[in-house]
Write an enzyme that holds these catalytic residues in place. Structure first.
Site, PDB file in Angstrom:
ATOM      1  N   TYR A 101       5.080  10.383  -0.671  1.00  0.00           N
ATOM      2  CA  TYR A 101       5.047   8.951  -0.978  1.00  0.00           C
ATOM      3  C   TYR A 101       5.037   8.742  -2.478  1.00  0.00           C
ATOM      4  O   TYR A 101       4.433   9.535  -3.223  1.00  0.00           O
ATOM      5  CB  TYR A 101       3.772   8.305  -0.426  1.00  0.00           C
ATOM      6  CG  TYR A 101       3.751   8.108   1.069  1.00  0.00           C
ATOM      7  CD1 TYR A 101       4.344   6.996   1.655  1.00  0.00           C
ATOM      8  CD2 TYR A 101       3.115   9.021   1.899  1.00  0.00           C
ATOM      9  CE1 TYR A 101       4.309   6.800   3.032  1.00  0.00           C
ATOM     10  CE2 TYR A 101       3.073   8.834   3.274  1.00  0.00           C
ATOM     11  CZ  TYR A 101       3.676   7.724   3.827  1.00  0.00           C
ATOM     12  OH  TYR A 101       3.645   7.543   5.184  1.00  0.00           O
ATOM     13  N   TYR A 140       4.683  15.436   6.520  1.00  0.00           N
ATOM     14  CA  TYR A 140       3.842  15.792   5.369  1.00  0.00           C
ATOM     15  C   TYR A 140       2.459  16.233   5.833  1.00  0.00           C
ATOM     16  O   TYR A 140       1.967  15.793   6.871  1.00  0.00           O
ATOM     17  CB  TYR A 140       3.744  14.634   4.370  1.00  0.00           C
ATOM     18  CG  TYR A 140       3.155  13.347   4.904  1.00  0.00           C
ATOM     19  CD1 TYR A 140       1.785  13.165   5.023  1.00  0.00           C
ATOM     20  CD2 TYR A 140       3.986  12.289   5.255  1.00  0.00           C
ATOM     21  CE1 TYR A 140       1.249  11.984   5.486  1.00  0.00           C
ATOM     22  CE2 TYR A 140       3.461  11.099   5.728  1.00  0.00           C
ATOM     23  CZ  TYR A 140       2.087  10.950   5.845  1.00  0.00           C
ATOM     24  OH  TYR A 140       1.558   9.777   6.316  1.00  0.00           O
ATOM     25  N   ARG A 150       1.713  15.322   9.636  1.00  0.00           N
ATOM     26  CA  ARG A 150       2.122  14.115  10.350  1.00  0.00           C
ATOM     27  C   ARG A 150       3.559  14.236  10.824  1.00  0.00           C
ATOM     28  O   ARG A 150       4.439  14.654  10.056  1.00  0.00           O
ATOM     29  CB  ARG A 150       2.053  12.877   9.440  1.00  0.00           C
ATOM     30  CG  ARG A 150       0.685  12.423   8.945  1.00  0.00           C
ATOM     31  CD  ARG A 150      -0.310  11.995  10.002  1.00  0.00           C
ATOM     32  NE  ARG A 150       0.233  11.379  11.200  1.00  0.00           N
ATOM     33  CZ  ARG A 150       0.662  10.124  11.324  1.00  0.00           C
ATOM     34  NH1 ARG A 150       0.602   9.309  10.298  1.00  0.00           N
ATOM     35  NH2 ARG A 150       1.126   9.660  12.463  1.00  0.00           N
ATOM     36  N   HIS A 153       7.531   9.550  10.201  1.00  0.00           N
ATOM     37  CA  HIS A 153       7.261   8.185  10.678  1.00  0.00           C
ATOM     38  C   HIS A 153       7.556   7.172   9.588  1.00  0.00           C
ATOM     39  O   HIS A 153       7.583   7.505   8.393  1.00  0.00           O
ATOM     40  CB  HIS A 153       5.800   8.048  11.129  1.00  0.00           C
ATOM     41  CG  HIS A 153       4.819   8.330  10.027  1.00  0.00           C
ATOM     42  ND1 HIS A 153       4.419   9.607   9.699  1.00  0.00           N
ATOM     43  CD2 HIS A 153       4.192   7.516   9.146  1.00  0.00           C
ATOM     44  CE1 HIS A 153       3.570   9.564   8.689  1.00  0.00           C
ATOM     45  NE2 HIS A 153       3.426   8.299   8.322  1.00  0.00           N
ATOM     46  N   HIS A 155       6.095   3.353   8.469  1.00  0.00           N
ATOM     47  CA  HIS A 155       5.064   2.338   8.687  1.00  0.00           C
ATOM     48  C   HIS A 155       5.717   0.961   8.760  1.00  0.00           C
ATOM     49  O   HIS A 155       6.617   0.647   7.958  1.00  0.00           O
ATOM     50  CB  HIS A 155       4.063   2.344   7.532  1.00  0.00           C
ATOM     51  CG  HIS A 155       3.265   3.610   7.444  1.00  0.00           C
ATOM     52  ND1 HIS A 155       2.051   3.779   8.058  1.00  0.00           N
ATOM     53  CD2 HIS A 155       3.519   4.788   6.817  1.00  0.00           C
ATOM     54  CE1 HIS A 155       1.577   4.991   7.811  1.00  0.00           C
ATOM     55  NE2 HIS A 155       2.458   5.625   7.054  1.00  0.00           N
TER      56      HIS A 155
HETATM   57 FE   LIG Z   1       2.347   7.741   6.573  1.00  0.00          FE
END
Ligand SMILES: [Fe+2]
Length: 230
Positions: A101, A140, A150, A153, A155
């Site tokens: 991110y 990640y 995870r 995905h 959000h």
């Molecule tokens: Fe996330």
């Protein structure tokens, strides 16, 4: 419909111990029932003023194309009666193709992409449809437990047309091998509810040789509601 009338396990509990931070942040007191006043409609003019020209194309925020697999994600947002949720604000954010991110708290040892911010926003149309172009996010690690990764995905934040339709959730990709090991996905014990968080590949939405298409329909409230994200 009262929240407690929903099928058990169709929304995550506020505390799910395998997802460790919920133990610290989840409320331990019973919820207080609020008798809400008449619903307020979304301020559509305000929402429109938030939109910039490339907000629905996350691959168009840099000087060049970002790295990764370009995809298009589209779907229809409906209410509990299946009626379209029109002209409502929908925001998305995600990791880049490397699973990183653009956020100061993300210290994952994976490269940032100077051509990818990872956030976008749009309005649904008169049929409740939305559509955005992006890069398929990478998995990640997140440190919740040993080998905690995870599933890929995106959000989603939806404002709906009334405050009671507010939804923050996550969209997954079909067949991800990490589903079985992800406490956030597993926090839903209702298997049908889990399925409602998984997009489906669409050859119809695929755009020639440019990008693969995924469809993700969203239901705001009701027994078939798209589950909240923890
Ligand atoms: Fe996330």
């Amino acid at each position: 419909m009262q929240f407690d009338a929903l099928p058990p396990g169709s929304h995550p509990g506020v505390i799910y111990p395998p997802y460790k931070s919920t133990v610290k942040r989840g409320p331990t007191q019973d919820p207080v029932l609020i008798h809400a006043p008449a619903p307020l409609t979304t301020n559509l003019a305000a929402a429109r003023s938030l939109l910039l020209p490339h907000d629905a194309d996350l691959t168009a925020h840099g000087q060049a194309a970002p790295l990764g697999e370009k995809i298009v994600v589209t779907g229809r947002v409906v209410d509990e009666d299946g009626k379209p949720v029109r002209n409502s604000l929908l925001e998305v954010w995600q990791a880049n193709a490397s699973g990183r991110y653009r956020h100061k708290k993300d210290q994952h040892d994976a490269p940032l992409d100077p051509n990818f911010n990872g956030w976008g926003k749009m309005l649904t149309d008169d049929d409740g449809r939305y559509r955005f172009v992006t890069i398929k996010p990478g998995a990640y690690p997140w440190g919740n437990h040993d080998k905690a990764w995870r599933p890929a995905h995106i959000h989603f934040s939806l404002f709906g047309n009334v405050y009671a339709q507010r939804l923050v959730t996550q969209m997954y990709f079909p067949g991800d091998p990490l589903f079985a090991y992800d406490p956030i996905y597993q926090s839903l014990s209702d298997l049908a509810a889990r399925d409602r968080l998984v997009s489906r590949f669409s050859i119809d939405q695929t755009v020639g040789a440019e990008m693969l298409g995924y469809e993700f329909d969203i239901v705001l409230r009701g027994r078939d509601a798209t589950p909240m994200g923890l």
